[in-house]
Design an enzyme around this catalytic site. Structure first.
Site, short mmCIF file in Angstrom:
data_model
loop_
_atom_site.label_atom_id
_atom_site.label_comp_id
_atom_site.label_asym_id
_atom_site.label_seq_id
_atom_site.Cartn_x
_atom_site.Cartn_y
_atom_site.Cartn_z
N HIS A 297 0.83 -1.21 0.00
CA HIS A 297 0.00 0.00 0.00
C HIS A 297 0.87 1.26 0.00
O HIS A 297 0.69 2.17 -0.81
CB HIS A 297 -0.90 -0.04 1.24
CG HIS A 297 -1.83 1.12 1.39
ND1 HIS A 297 -3.19 0.99 1.34
CD2 HIS A 297 -1.59 2.45 1.61
CE1 HIS A 297 -3.76 2.18 1.51
NE2 HIS A 297 -2.80 3.08 1.70
N GLU A 298 1.83 1.31 0.90
CA GLU A 298 2.68 2.50 1.02
C GLU A 298 3.60 2.65 -0.17
O GLU A 298 3.92 3.77 -0.59
CB GLU A 298 3.48 2.46 2.32
CG GLU A 298 2.63 2.37 3.60
CD GLU A 298 1.56 3.44 3.70
OE1 GLU A 298 1.72 4.53 3.10
OE2 GLU A 298 0.55 3.19 4.38
N HIS B 171 1.78 4.42 -2.84
CA HIS B 171 1.82 5.86 -2.60
C HIS B 171 3.14 6.46 -3.07
O HIS B 171 3.17 7.55 -3.66
CB HIS B 171 1.63 6.16 -1.11
CG HIS B 171 0.23 5.95 -0.62
ND1 HIS B 171 -0.87 6.40 -1.31
CD2 HIS B 171 -0.24 5.34 0.49
CE1 HIS B 171 -1.96 6.07 -0.65
NE2 HIS B 171 -1.61 5.43 0.45
#
Length: 234
Positions: A134-135, A138
């Protein structure tokens, strides 16, 4: 990923012996809490704080070991690390940190600092894999699309993509949480829910109502963009 200016590591590192954290007294407090017999809010908060502190050594070690494993063997993590690098990013073992966080979040990305994994809220190494992926989405989006977190539409779009591409909203996970009802909509509902919560926490956002409107306004176009993956497996 939430606005990283709102995400700070808890500075509590003192895990020296506390008589309330062991023996009969700890067992009694634990039992009261688990059975719902604790009604005093301060007592609940103290228990939750003490429980996290008691678990810190194990949690931090587990997070570090899980991180090392994922960087070597996880297909999604290795894939995203490679694509972040191709965009000119410098995410590596030295700037992916396991630490204690003071809110109910799994991790965070900061363009200047790297990635934070919240060891006190990570359930197991597969949960860590989802959070790290997820990160990394980003990080990729920040480099690829010049994401501006002061722009709520930018924030919403990267949150939609991160929840979609990380695997954290895979349908089986949602079935375990909510049952089989509304089966066909679970994947998108999970993504929207997570994106709304994150955008609502942005200081530029007035609250959940505005966050929902922003997420809805960009949802379809961002949901359809699976880069750098060719497709998404639900």
């Amino acid at each position: 990923m939430e606005d990283t200016s709102k995400r700070q590591a808890n500075g509590q590192n003192d895990i020296s012996a506390n008589p309330d954290l062991s023996g009969l007294e700890w067992w009694k407090r634990n039992l009261k809490y688990r059975l719902g017999l604790t009604t005093d809010e301060k007592e609940k908060q103290k228990f939750e704080h003490d429980y996290r502190i008691k678990q810190l050594p194990k949690q931090c070690t587990t997070c570090e070991e899980g991180l090392d494993w994922m960087l070597k063997y996880s297909p999604s993590v290795i894939f995203m690390m490679d694509h972040v690098k191709k965009q000119g990013g410098n995410i590596n073992r030295s700037n992916i940190k396991c630490d204690v966080c003071d809110d109910l979040k799994g991790g965070g990305f900061n363009p200047d600092l790297g990635i934070l994994l919240c060891s006190n809220w990570i359930r197991d190494k597969w949960h860590l894999e989802d959070i790290l992926t997820h990160e990394l989405v980003h990080a990729y989006d920040y480099l690829k699309f010049n994401v501006d977190y002061n722009n709520l539409k930018h924030h919403a779009c990267t949150e939609i993509r991160a929840s979609m591409l990380s695997g954290e909203c895979r349908i089986w996970n949602e079935i375990k949480k909510t049952g089989f009802g509304g089966f066909g909509k679970k994947f998108q509902s999970c993504i929207k829910r997570r994106a709304i919560l994150s955008v609502a926490a942005n200081p530029r956002c007035s609250g959940a109502e505005e966050a929902e409107k922003v997420v809805e306004s960009v949802f379809q176009s961002c949901f359809n963009d699976t880069r750098p993956f060719e497709r998404v497996y639900r």
